[in-house]
Design an enzyme around this catalytic site. Sequence first.
Site, PDB file in Angstrom:
ATOM      1  N   CYS A   1     -92.969 -59.422-100.886  1.00  0.00           N
ATOM      2  CA  CYS A   1     -94.028 -58.989-101.793  1.00  0.00           C
ATOM      3  C   CYS A   1     -93.613 -59.090-103.257  1.00  0.00           C
ATOM      4  O   CYS A   1     -94.472 -59.023-104.135  1.00  0.00           O
ATOM      5  CB  CYS A   1     -94.448 -57.560-101.473  1.00  0.00           C
ATOM      6  SG  CYS A   1     -93.152 -56.337-101.791  1.00  0.00           S
TER       7      CYS A   1
ATOM      8  N   SER B   1     -84.640 -54.196-104.695  1.00  0.00           N
ATOM      9  CA  SER B   1     -86.068 -54.045-104.450  1.00  0.00           C
ATOM     10  C   SER B   1     -86.730 -53.165-105.499  1.00  0.00           C
ATOM     11  O   SER B   1     -86.054 -52.412-106.214  1.00  0.00           O
ATOM     12  CB  SER B   1     -86.310 -53.428-103.064  1.00  0.00           C
ATOM     13  OG  SER B   1     -85.807 -54.265-102.038  1.00  0.00           O
TER      14      SER B   1
ATOM     15  N   GLU C   1     -85.355 -49.815 -99.794  1.00  0.00           N
ATOM     16  CA  GLU C   1     -86.504 -50.018 -98.905  1.00  0.00           C
ATOM     17  C   GLU C   1     -86.059 -50.661 -97.591  1.00  0.00           C
ATOM     18  O   GLU C   1     -85.115 -51.439 -97.538  1.00  0.00           O
ATOM     19  CB  GLU C   1     -87.557 -50.891 -99.582  1.00  0.00           C
ATOM     20  CG  GLU C   1     -87.156 -52.344 -99.754  1.00  0.00           C
ATOM     21  CD  GLU C   1     -88.359 -53.265 -99.834  1.00  0.00           C
ATOM     22  OE1 GLU C   1     -89.308 -53.068 -99.063  1.00  0.00           O
ATOM     23  OE2 GLU C   1     -88.330 -54.175-100.672  1.00  0.00           O
TER      24      GLU C   1
ATOM     25  N   GLU D   1     -88.181 -52.386 -95.311  1.00  0.00           N
ATOM     26  CA  GLU D   1     -88.902 -53.582 -94.841  1.00  0.00           C
ATOM     27  C   GLU D   1     -88.133 -54.870 -95.103  1.00  0.00           C
ATOM     28  O   GLU D   1     -88.209 -55.817 -94.334  1.00  0.00           O
ATOM     29  CB  GLU D   1     -90.282 -53.690 -95.506  1.00  0.00           C
ATOM     30  CG  GLU D   1     -91.334 -52.821 -94.884  1.00  0.00           C
ATOM     31  CD  GLU D   1     -91.594 -51.592 -95.750  1.00  0.00           C
ATOM     32  OE1 GLU D   1     -90.763 -51.346 -96.651  1.00  0.00           O
ATOM     33  OE2 GLU D   1     -92.587 -50.892 -95.516  1.00  0.00           O
TER      34      GLU D   1
ATOM     35  N   GLN E   1     -87.544 -58.624 -93.140  1.00  0.00           N
ATOM     36  CA  GLN E   1     -87.980 -59.897 -93.706  1.00  0.00           C
ATOM     37  C   GLN E   1     -86.844 -60.913 -93.735  1.00  0.00           C
ATOM     38  O   GLN E   1     -87.060 -62.107 -93.555  1.00  0.00           O
ATOM     39  CB  GLN E   1     -88.541 -59.656 -95.106  1.00  0.00           C
ATOM     40  CG  GLN E   1     -89.852 -58.889 -95.084  1.00  0.00           C
ATOM     41  CD  GLN E   1     -90.225 -58.314 -96.432  1.00  0.00           C
ATOM     42  OE1 GLN E   1     -89.363 -58.040 -97.272  1.00  0.00           O
ATOM     43  NE2 GLN E   1     -91.515 -58.124 -96.661  1.00  0.00           N
TER      44      GLN E   1
ATOM     45  N   THR F   1    -102.734 -58.729 -90.954  1.00  0.00           N
ATOM     46  CA  THR F   1    -102.125 -58.410 -89.658  1.00  0.00           C
ATOM     47  C   THR F   1    -100.656 -58.817 -89.611  1.00  0.00           C
ATOM     48  O   THR F   1    -100.079 -58.963 -88.539  1.00  0.00           O
ATOM     49  CB  THR F   1    -102.873 -59.128 -88.522  1.00  0.00           C
ATOM     50  OG1 THR F   1    -102.894 -60.543 -88.792  1.00  0.00           O
ATOM     51  CG2 THR F   1    -104.297 -58.612 -88.382  1.00  0.00           C
TER      52      THR F   1
ATOM     53  N   ALA G   1     -96.452 -58.513 -91.272  1.00  0.00           N
ATOM     54  CA  ALA G   1     -95.386 -57.513 -91.203  1.00  0.00           C
ATOM     55  C   ALA G   1     -95.723 -56.264 -92.019  1.00  0.00           C
ATOM     56  O   ALA G   1     -95.486 -55.133 -91.582  1.00  0.00           O
ATOM     57  CB  ALA G   1     -94.072 -58.123 -91.699  1.00  0.00           C
ATOM     58  N   TYR G   2     -96.284 -56.465 -93.215  1.00  0.00           N
ATOM     59  CA  TYR G   2     -96.612 -55.306 -94.041  1.00  0.00           C
ATOM     60  C   TYR G   2     -97.755 -54.506 -93.446  1.00  0.00           C
ATOM     61  O   TYR G   2     -97.794 -53.278 -93.561  1.00  0.00           O
ATOM     62  CB  TYR G   2     -96.936 -55.737 -95.471  1.00  0.00           C
ATOM     63  CG  TYR G   2     -95.756 -55.568 -96.389  1.00  0.00           C
ATOM     64  CD1 TYR G   2     -95.487 -54.350 -96.989  1.00  0.00           C
ATOM     65  CD2 TYR G   2     -94.883 -56.616 -96.626  1.00  0.00           C
ATOM     66  CE1 TYR G   2     -94.385 -54.177 -97.813  1.00  0.00           C
ATOM     67  CE2 TYR G   2     -93.776 -56.462 -97.440  1.00  0.00           C
ATOM     68  CZ  TYR G   2     -93.532 -55.240 -98.037  1.00  0.00           C
ATOM     69  OH  TYR G   2     -92.425 -55.069 -98.832  1.00  0.00           O
TER      70      TYR G   2
END
Length: 447
Positions: free
Chosen positions: A52, A114, A119, A121, A125, A197, A199-200
Amino acid sequence: MGGTVVLLSLVASHSDIDLETVAKISADASQVASVVLASASPIAGAITLATCNRYEIYCEVPQFEDVPAARSEVITHISASTGLSEATISTALVSKTETDVIEHLFTVGAGLDSAVIGEREIAGQVRRALNEAQTAGTATGSLVRLFQSASRTAKDVGSRTSLGSRGLSVVSVALDLATDLSSESDWGTKKIVIFGTGAYAGATMSLLRERAAHNVSVFSSSGRAEAFVASRGGSPLDEETLEAALETADVIIGCSGSDHRLMAADIAVLDRGARPLIAIDLALTNDFDPEIGTLESVELINLESVRMAAPEEQSQSLREARSIVLDAAHSFAAEQRERAADAAIVALRRHTQAVLEAEVQKVRAQHGCTAAAEEVEFAMRRMMRQLLHVPTVRARELAAEGRAGDYIEALQTLYGLEVEVPVAPSVKRKESCPATEAPAKAVRQAG
């Protein structure tokens, strides 16, 4: 091959440029790794990491002399896929080589680079980027080892520091902001619409469940909403049912980054009355028109909002995390240098063994299986082991100094041997790693 291969990364992230520029570079650039490998570039392998707030491509090239050509090739193909000028992309991309590549990826994977420090997530990734590259056939052995080690380092940071216990993420900070902006803090009463729909979207659904949200609908412009909610809960939406869901929604969350952008006019024409709406846009390329935030009764939260609201971590936790990252980078580079030495040693031993066996066969042919022949063979093998001792020790010493390439070139010059080795970067150890220290050296190059 005359030396060890080289790692190169080209990085465009929120740390250096604005998110809008990162988004433009990321647009339609996911296939660059496959394209550059199919071209006449010197790039042997490539993995793309797009999140992102960053677009990064990791490459393997044969030697340092190939770095400028590899960089130019990547810039050319990103320009072709995005429509941006090569000058714009060249200015935005920061080049890293050797140890800086290792330290940067390990830092990124641990969440230390990040918008929300620590974070969780990003580690997923990094794993997905590797899996996708392996599926596409663009990952070399060196790049696979690099990304796998980055994932292990992220786990270590999460388990050995307080950063992991916080459980912070871009999504969690965005939801906290939404709670602060809402007159009703109970997520169980809110009607929520998620766009996307991927990963996030999955991470968002998981965190919403933790907050007891149960009235969640999901829209996917690609038609994957039904499959998504089947395993995660919620109600699927399509083009026909989306409008009605938006009219009663309290919160909308954009996670798709698709071309299906919700415009301010789409919200303005809805029969919502004075019902307040919180729009959370987590897509780098914006799922929601920024003008939505100017509408009456609408509050817009985007990635820049998240970055500004992210809590600062304690300096002690950051020092511990950075120390883990630097130690892991040092260990990875040391292991790679040892692999380079091992490859050279094996090549030399195979060569000398072949020479020895040829001479042993001559002795046997002349003297047969006599005691004298066995004594000669024993003496020859013992002499060969003694002769190999010093070259073996020197191979490891030179590899430890990051000079395995010198040893390999010597083997080529003296014996005409070809040695295939993995990446073997040198490591520049840092005496300390304060919380304010940049995690890796970066050099911005003009195109």
